[in-house]
Design a protein around this motif. Structure first.
Motif, PDB file in Angstrom:
ATOM      1  N   ARG A 812       4.331  98.715 123.739  1.00  0.00           N
ATOM      2  CA  ARG A 812       4.808  98.350 122.790  1.00  0.00           C
ATOM      3  C   ARG A 812       3.433  97.505 121.649  1.00  0.00           C
ATOM      4  NH1 ARG A 812       9.094  96.861 123.172  1.00  0.00           N
ATOM      5  NH2 ARG A 812      10.462  98.397 124.485  1.00  0.00           N
ATOM      6  N   GLU A 813       2.967  96.716 122.634  1.00  0.00           N
ATOM      7  CA  GLU A 813       2.013  96.201 121.145  1.00  0.00           C
ATOM      8  C   GLU A 813       0.926  96.421 121.403  1.00  0.00           C
ATOM      9  OE1 GLU A 813      -1.065  91.890 121.721  1.00  0.00           O
ATOM     10  OE2 GLU A 813       1.733  91.915 122.867  1.00  0.00           O
ATOM     11  N   ILE A 814       0.150  97.293 122.457  1.00  0.00           N
ATOM     12  CA  ILE A 814      -0.711  98.048 122.208  1.00  0.00           C
ATOM     13  C   ILE A 814      -0.530  98.891 121.216  1.00  0.00           C
ATOM     14  CG2 ILE A 814      -2.646  99.594 123.839  1.00  0.00           C
ATOM     15  CD1 ILE A 814      -1.838  98.050 125.515  1.00  0.00           C
ATOM     16  N   VAL A 815       0.015 100.563 121.295  1.00  0.00           N
ATOM     17  CA  VAL A 815       0.495 101.396 120.627  1.00  0.00           C
ATOM     18  C   VAL A 815       0.518 100.513 118.728  1.00  0.00           C
ATOM     19  CG1 VAL A 815       2.193 102.783 120.119  1.00  0.00           C
ATOM     20  CG2 VAL A 815       1.738 102.736 122.380  1.00  0.00           C
ATOM     21  N   GLU A 816       1.271  99.579 118.753  1.00  0.00           N
ATOM     22  CA  GLU A 816       1.367  98.828 117.194  1.00  0.00           C
ATOM     23  C   GLU A 816       0.102  98.808 117.017  1.00  0.00           C
ATOM     24  OE1 GLU A 816       3.896  99.387 115.303  1.00  0.00           O
ATOM     25  OE2 GLU A 816       5.086 100.554 116.888  1.00  0.00           O
ATOM     26  N   SER A 817      -0.427  97.611 117.829  1.00  0.00           N
ATOM     27  CA  SER A 817      -2.125  97.824 117.225  1.00  0.00           C
ATOM     28  C   SER A 817      -2.862  98.637 116.894  1.00  0.00           C
ATOM     29  CB  SER A 817      -2.289  96.254 118.174  1.00  0.00           C
ATOM     30  OG  SER A 817      -2.375  96.368 119.451  1.00  0.00           O
ATOM     31  N   GLY A 818      -3.407  99.886 117.729  1.00  0.00           N
ATOM     32  CA  GLY A 818      -4.385 100.846 117.605  1.00  0.00           C
ATOM     33  C   GLY A 818      -4.289 101.338 116.938  1.00  0.00           C
ATOM     34  N   ARG A 819      -2.504 101.841 117.069  1.00  0.00           N
ATOM     35  CA  ARG A 819      -2.767 103.237 116.304  1.00  0.00           C
ATOM     36  C   ARG A 819      -2.528 103.408 114.959  1.00  0.00           C
ATOM     37  NH1 ARG A 819       2.460 104.162 113.918  1.00  0.00           N
ATOM     38  NH2 ARG A 819       4.386 102.379 114.023  1.00  0.00           N
ATOM     39  N   GLY A 820      -2.426 102.708 113.549  1.00  0.00           N
ATOM     40  CA  GLY A 820      -2.715 101.771 113.214  1.00  0.00           C
ATOM     41  C   GLY A 820      -1.647 103.396 112.037  1.00  0.00           C
ATOM     42  N   THR A 821      -2.086 103.952 110.941  1.00  0.00           N
ATOM     43  CA  THR A 821      -1.355 105.467 110.516  1.00  0.00           C
ATOM     44  C   THR A 821      -0.655 105.986 111.228  1.00  0.00           C
ATOM     45  OG1 THR A 821      -2.674 106.363 109.231  1.00  0.00           O
ATOM     46  CG2 THR A 821      -2.500 104.409 108.173  1.00  0.00           C
ATOM     47  N   ALA A 822      -1.217 105.902 112.677  1.00  0.00           N
ATOM     48  CA  ALA A 822      -0.500 107.582 113.172  1.00  0.00           C
ATOM     49  C   ALA A 822       0.838 106.526 113.886  1.00  0.00           C
ATOM     50  CB  ALA A 822      -2.008 108.216 114.728  1.00  0.00           C
ATOM     51  N   SER A 823       1.454 107.789 114.671  1.00  0.00           N
ATOM     52  CA  SER A 823       2.840 107.894 115.314  1.00  0.00           C
ATOM     53  C   SER A 823       2.586 106.909 116.429  1.00  0.00           C
ATOM     54  CB  SER A 823       4.171 109.029 115.161  1.00  0.00           C
ATOM     55  OG  SER A 823       2.628 110.010 115.343  1.00  0.00           O
ATOM     56  N   PRO A 824       3.808 106.819 117.728  1.00  0.00           N
ATOM     57  CA  PRO A 824       3.369 106.337 118.844  1.00  0.00           C
ATOM     58  C   PRO A 824       2.732 107.970 119.613  1.00  0.00           C
ATOM     59  CG  PRO A 824       4.851 105.055 118.292  1.00  0.00           C
ATOM     60  CD  PRO A 824       4.652 105.498 116.640  1.00  0.00           C
ATOM     61  N   LYS A 825       3.232 108.999 119.335  1.00  0.00           N
ATOM     62  CA  LYS A 825       3.106 109.974 119.814  1.00  0.00           C
ATOM     63  C   LYS A 825       1.960 110.398 119.665  1.00  0.00           C
ATOM     64  CE  LYS A 825       8.172 112.130 120.308  1.00  0.00           C
ATOM     65  NZ  LYS A 825       8.875 113.525 120.275  1.00  0.00           N
ATOM     66  N   GLU A 826       1.129 110.262 118.655  1.00  0.00           N
ATOM     67  CA  GLU A 826      -0.020 110.998 118.049  1.00  0.00           C
ATOM     68  C   GLU A 826      -1.256 109.772 118.264  1.00  0.00           C
ATOM     69  OE1 GLU A 826      -0.679 110.594 113.562  1.00  0.00           O
ATOM     70  OE2 GLU A 826       0.479 112.513 113.915  1.00  0.00           O
ATOM     71  N   PHE A 827      -1.166 108.392 118.982  1.00  0.00           N
ATOM     72  CA  PHE A 827      -1.469 107.598 119.585  1.00  0.00           C
ATOM     73  C   PHE A 827      -1.805 107.753 121.406  1.00  0.00           C
ATOM     74  CE2 PHE A 827      -1.462 104.298 122.480  1.00  0.00           C
ATOM     75  CZ  PHE A 827      -2.982 103.192 121.679  1.00  0.00           C
ATOM     76  N   TYR A 828      -0.354 108.205 121.812  1.00  0.00           N
ATOM     77  CA  TYR A 828      -0.458 108.599 123.304  1.00  0.00           C
ATOM     78  C   TYR A 828      -1.540 109.570 124.014  1.00  0.00           C
ATOM     79  CZ  TYR A 828       3.572 105.410 125.071  1.00  0.00           C
ATOM     80  OH  TYR A 828       4.034 103.787 124.805  1.00  0.00           O
ATOM     81  N   ALA A 829      -1.541 110.776 122.490  1.00  0.00           N
ATOM     82  CA  ALA A 829      -2.465 111.915 122.497  1.00  0.00           C
ATOM     83  C   ALA A 829      -3.749 111.459 122.622  1.00  0.00           C
ATOM     84  CB  ALA A 829      -1.599 112.839 121.405  1.00  0.00           C
ATOM     85  N   LYS A 830      -3.722 111.067 121.629  1.00  0.00           N
ATOM     86  CA  LYS A 830      -4.949 109.931 121.473  1.00  0.00           C
ATOM     87  C   LYS A 830      -5.721 109.635 122.864  1.00  0.00           C
ATOM     88  CE  LYS A 830      -8.393 107.641 118.124  1.00  0.00           C
ATOM     89  NZ  LYS A 830      -8.252 106.891 117.222  1.00  0.00           N
ATOM     90  N   ASN A 831      -5.451 108.877 123.491  1.00  0.00           N
ATOM     91  CA  ASN A 831      -5.596 108.208 124.849  1.00  0.00           C
ATOM     92  C   ASN A 831      -4.617 108.902 125.699  1.00  0.00           C
ATOM     93  OD1 ASN A 831      -6.975 105.275 123.637  1.00  0.00           O
ATOM     94  ND2 ASN A 831      -5.271 105.929 121.651  1.00  0.00           N
ATOM     95  N   SER A 832      -5.535 110.060 126.032  1.00  0.00           N
ATOM     96  CA  SER A 832      -4.290 110.850 127.036  1.00  0.00           C
ATOM     97  C   SER A 832      -4.263 110.442 127.994  1.00  0.00           C
ATOM     98  CB  SER A 832      -4.823 112.449 126.915  1.00  0.00           C
ATOM     99  OG  SER A 832      -5.981 112.129 127.300  1.00  0.00           O
ATOM    100  N   ARG A 833      -5.754 110.222 128.821  1.00  0.00           N
ATOM    101  CA  ARG A 833      -6.484 109.360 130.219  1.00  0.00           C
ATOM    102  C   ARG A 833      -5.488 108.199 130.394  1.00  0.00           C
ATOM    103  NH1 ARG A 833     -10.534 112.321 132.126  1.00  0.00           N
ATOM    104  NH2 ARG A 833     -10.816 114.259 131.371  1.00  0.00           N
TER     105      ARG A 833
END
Length: 1003
Positions: A812-833
């Motif tokens: 949760r901390e990684i997603v909050e710090s790295g997604r910026g203005t994007a949503s968590p789903k967009e962050f997971y999709a961006k870092n698919s591997r």
């Protein structure tokens, strides 16, 4: 203000002498920026100074520039922004010096850059940082996010100020009175500006923190409070040390911070906060400075002087002169031209007299100001002498008290001596003691005499100081008298100017006589005209000679033109031959490039025909990316070919495209062959055939290029159709894990983590149920072994549950710090591997827990093997290690959640070790209860059993070796299939084979 005067002041303020900047020069620079409404003159002078070669010069530049940013015109910041990068480069350069002014200059330049950036980003804050509470609220625009960011920027600003403050103090030898030396004052002088900035920044920080605590939770602002406490401690210590220095006592009154910092958790504590106020006395200036008038005072003085002069002019000539001050037509009838000439002369005289009057007034004012400055200096010296006199008086009283005590001691000694003389056997000892006391008394008498002499000297100094004060009063009176005399002289000058104007009027009457004289001069001009006619005739003769010379030059030019035409014909023929040679060379280069490209492609086709040359399998997604590059390269090659046909001299782009096409075609063929190693037979055959066909079509295409045909004749349709076929086969061979839609990855991560938690909870419940059944049905050693094994399994499940919770927090901390203005789903999709790695690890943990519970159930029932339970525990340890590695690859190394995850991982390792230990111990206990009895066996039977045991040992060792090889092959195949299914590639983050090898080594 005159630019030359400002230039001189800047050069005097910024010099190589290790003394403090004189206040009068700094004030002149400040007034100059207000006069010209900017800092153009300042920077034009500074750019000529060798700031990069002299540290003292750079240090004094920083001091003056700091004062301009604080008290100069608002446009100083705008004019200075263009030099911000130069200040940064100079800061890095001076930072390489560890001694002297090098580090000081580096840190000061960083502070000035930070100040410029802060005021540029927050234009509401003036350079001197003086704002009201209402203006501070307006700066944040009533938005808590703006106040939060503003507080962070103030912390950074104050950190730079404190860094300079501390560095200056560390560079001084505080064991000596450095504040009274010129070198020490040179380093301490800029700290006055730092103290002024720090007092405002501290006040605003306290108010903003109280405002933030009223809007945000206290835990959110813990970092702000910690940083404030650190800066509060430093600032309080530095203010206290500064207030004890003699240099600052007369120049500035430094406030003291409270004993304890404000309590931001209590809102009412804001009313207890007292803003620190820095007081600069009215007479505060450096000892060698001179008072300088403010800009507004100078403007008011100029206006008042102009009004006085205008009134005097009206009194002399009358008010009617305001419309036409020199209308003499009605007085003497002089013609208009002579009148204008006379008016110009009168105006020049008046301007000169005005300038003289202004100079006199300026010199008188400067003299008065210098004398006032001298008076203030003498008064300061008198105050210091009075302070020294008071100290001397106090010391004299203290010594007098000591003398009285010594007299009393002397009387007591004499009484003791008289009493001791009565005892004869102690006479000698008393006599020695008396001699010692007498010597002590003589020393005290001598000390008393010295103190009396010192007192006399102090009294003499006081009398001298009083005499100096009397002289000062007398000089002050003389200055007032001289000022009165200068005023009277100015009035006399005005009267003299009036008389001069009257004389000018009289001279106007004599101008007619001068006109007659001018008429006589006209006659002489006529005679001079005859001489000019003669000179003109001579010049005409010279002109004829020059015309003849020009004709000869034209003949020479025509001859040179004929030579030039001949040379141009030779040059054109040479150019034609060069063009033909260049054309042949281009053909040769194109032919050689085509041959080299064909060799590269043929080598790739040869490798495709011999699979033994391909060492390792490849992936379909890598093949697809290579095919895309090839398609782009073909389009680029067609563009370069059309350009070559239009402009044959430009062949560089075509050669580059041919070489790039050959390399990419070779890569496509080789990657196609490596991809076939992992593909099914039918797809592998189709892909191999498509790669061969593509190579042949590429060779045909390159052969067309050498013929220099038209764009239509060189057709790439066949190549593109082969590439389309390769791409279609590659898309069919893509791993299954890549078929998941990227927008579903985020939901899939949450589902897998929830499923893993549910699996752990189910496993824990089953273990509790098995333990209850064992307690109800087993006794003795078996019950003890079952309780120990199931207890260790329960501890392992609890440790895994803690690990999963810590992993969720870190994710949760990684997603909050790295997604910026994007949503968590967009962050997971961006870092698919990375997301697929988490999913795989979660599945492995849940599956391992289920298998371990099944193995434990069989062991408790007596139908399972202890070795299966140990293998399951090792498998769970490896799965949790994979989950930890997949979770922390994107985490910050200083994250608290990462530390908790690592702690939970160590807990899982310890729990796994406990399961293995309890399993081994239980197995030993069970085997001890089943000891074999060999007492009834004969020698032959024992020998037979021994041979059978040896045979069994050899069989088991052979089976063990085979099973280990089988295990290695299974693991290898498992990771190959898992890599294809999950999309792992070589070099990606959290590679599962590497994790498993690490866990195996640990086992």
């Amino acid at each position: 203000m005159d630019v030359s005067k400002m230039t001189v002041s800047i050069n005097k303020a910024i010099n190589t002498q290790e003394v403090a900047v004189k206040e009068k020069h700094a004030r002149t620079c400040i007034l100059g920026t207000h006069h010209e409404k900017g800092a153009q003159t300042f920077w034009s002078v500074v750019n000529r100074l060798p700031l990069s070669s002299n540290a003292v010069l750079c240090w004094k530049f920083c001091h003056v520039f700091h004062k301009l940013l604080r008290d100069g015109h608002a446009n100083v910041l705008k004019d200075s922004l263009r030099y911000k990068n130069e200040l940064s480069d100079m800061s890095r350069m001076w930072g390489h010096l560890s001694e002297g002014y090098g580090q000081l200059c580096s840190i000061y330049l960083k502070l000035l850059r930070t100040k410029m950036e802060y005021h540029t980003k927050n234009p509401r804050f003036p350079g001197n940082l003086q704002m009201s509470d209402r203006q501070l609220d307006e700066a944040g625009e009533s938005d808590v996010n703006n106040f939060f960011q503003l507080t962070v920027e103030m912390f950074d600003y104050l950190e730079c100020e404190l860094n300079l403050f501390q560095t200056v103090f560390n560079s001084l030898d505080m064991s000596r009175s450095v504040s009274v030396t010129t070198a020490g004052q040179c380093r301490l002088a800029p700290l006055i500006q730092v103290i002024l900035d720090c007092s405002h920044l501290y006040d605003y920080t306290v108010k903003l923190l109280f405002k933030l605590h009223s809007c945000l939770p206290a835990d959110t602002l813990q970092g702000h409070r910690d940083r404030f406490m650190e800066q509060f401690t430093k600032l309080k210590d530095l203010f206290y040390r500064s207030s004890n220095l003699q240099y600052f006592k007369r120049l500035i009154q430094i406030p003291q911070l409270p004993e304890n910092p404000p309590n931001f958790l209590r809102a009412s504590a804001l009313s207890e906060h007292i803003s620190p106020v820095v007081v600069i006395p009215a007479e505060a200036s450096s000892p060698d400075s001179e008072p300088v008038l403010e800009k507004d005072d100078l403007m008011d003085m100029d206006a008042s002087q102009q009004n006085v002069f205008d009134n005097k002019f009206d009194d002399i000539f009358g008010s009617s002169f305001s419309s036409d001050p020199f209308n003499f037509n009605s007085q003497n009838g002089v013609n208009k031209d002579e009148k204008d000439h006379l008016i110009d002369q009168l105006y020049q005289e008046i301007s000169g007299l005005k300038a003289q009057l202004e100079n006199l007034k300026t010199e008188s004012q400067r003299a008065v100001l210098q004398l006032k400055g001298r008076i203030s200096e003498l008064e300061a010296e008198l105050a210091e002498q009075q302070h020294l006199r008071q100290q001397a008086v106090d010391e004299s009283e203290f010594l007098r008290a000591e003398l009285d005590e010594l007299k009393k001691k002397r009387e007591d000694t004499e009484k003791a001596q008289r009493s001791l003389t009565e005892i004869e056997r102690k006479a000698q000892a008393n006599e020695q003691r008396y001699s010692k006391l007498k010597e002590k008394y003589s020393e005290l008498v001598q000390n008393h005499a010295d103190l009396l002499r010192k007192n006399a000297e102090v009294t003499k100094q006081v009398s001298v100081a009083r005499q100096a004060q009397a002289d000062l009063e007398r000089e002050k009176k003389e200055l007032e008298d001289s000022y009165q005399r200068i005023s009277e002289q100015a009035q006399r000058k005005t009267q003299e100017q009036t008389e001069v104007l009257e004389n000018l009027k009289q001279e106007l009457a004599t101008s007619k006589q001068e006109l007659q004289i001018a008429q006589g001069s006209l006659d002489t001009c006529a005679q001079a005209e005859e001489k000019w006619v003669t000179q003109i005739a001579e010049l005409e003769k010279e002109r004829d000679s020059l015309v003849n010379a020009m004709a000869r030059r034209e003949e020479e030019v025509s001859a040179l033109q004929e030579q030039l035409e001949h040379t141009q014909l030779k040059l054109s023929s040479a150019q034609e031959s060069m063009c033909q040679l260049a054309k042949d060379q281009r053909k040769m280069l194109l032919a050689e490039s085509r041959k080299a490209a064909e060799q590269v492609i043929q080598e790739a086709l040869r490798q495709l025909e011999e699979p033994t040359l391909i060492s390792c399998p490849g992936s379909a997604d890598h093949l697809l990316s290579t095919v895309k590059y090839v398609s782009n390269c073909i389009e680029q090659l067609e563009k370069c070919w059309s350009q070559y046909l239009a402009h044959p001299e430009d062949i560089s782009g075509l050669l580059h495209s041919v070489t790039l096409l050959a390399r990419l075609t070779s890569d496509t063929i080789v990657h196609g062959g490596t991809t076939c190693l992992r593909a099914p037979p039918e797809a592998a055959d189709a892909l191999t055939e498509a790669c061969k066909q593509y190579g042949k079509e590429t060779l045909i295409y390159l052969a067309f290029l050498e013929g220099e045909g038209t764009l239509e004749s060189v057709n790439s349709t066949s190549m593109k159709s082969c590439l389309s076929k390769i791409m279609a086969i590659g898309e069919e061979l893509l791993p299954r894990g890549l078929d998941i839609k990227q927008e579903e990855l985020g939901d899939l991560v949450d589902k897998e983590m929830a499923a893993t938690s549910a699996a752990i909870e189910t496993a824990t419940a089953r273990i509790e149920e098995m333990l209850s059944k064992s307690r109800a049905g087993d006794t003795g050693v078996k019950l003890e072994v079952n309780e120990r094994i199931l207890g260790s399994c329960t501890s392992l499940m609890q440790a895994i549950q803690v690990l999963i919770v810590a992993s969720k927090d870190l994710q949760r901390e990684i997603v909050e710090s790295g997604r910026g203005t994007a949503s968590p789903k967009e962050f997971y999709a961006k870092n698919s591997r990375w997301t697929e790695g988490l999913i795989s690890a979660s599945k492995a943990v849940g599956w391992g827990a289920t298998v371990m519970v099944d193995a434990a159930d069989l062991v408790v029932q007596g139908r399972g093997k202890f070795e299966e339970l140990m293998v399951c525990s090792h498998e769970i340890a490896a799965s949790t290690a994979q989950l930890v590695a997949a979770s922390k690859v994107k985490a910050d190394k200083d994250s608290s959640n990462l530390a908790q995850l690592q702690q939970a991982s160590r807990g899982v390792s310890q729990a796994t070790a406990a399961v293995v230990a309890s399993t081994i111990s239980g197995k030993s206990q069970i085997e001890e209860t089943d000891n074999m009895d060999f007492s009834s066996m004969t020698l032959t039977q024992i020998k037979r059993q021994e041979m059978d045991s040896q045979v069994r040992v050899l069989e088991l060792e052979n089976e063990l070796q085979k099973e280990r090889q089988k295990l290695g092959e299974l693991r290898k195949k498992h990771y190959e299939l898992a890599g294809v299914a999950e999309g792992w590639e070589e070099g990606t983050e959290a590679s599962p084979p590497a994790l498993q090898e690490a866990v195996t080594e640990k086992e």
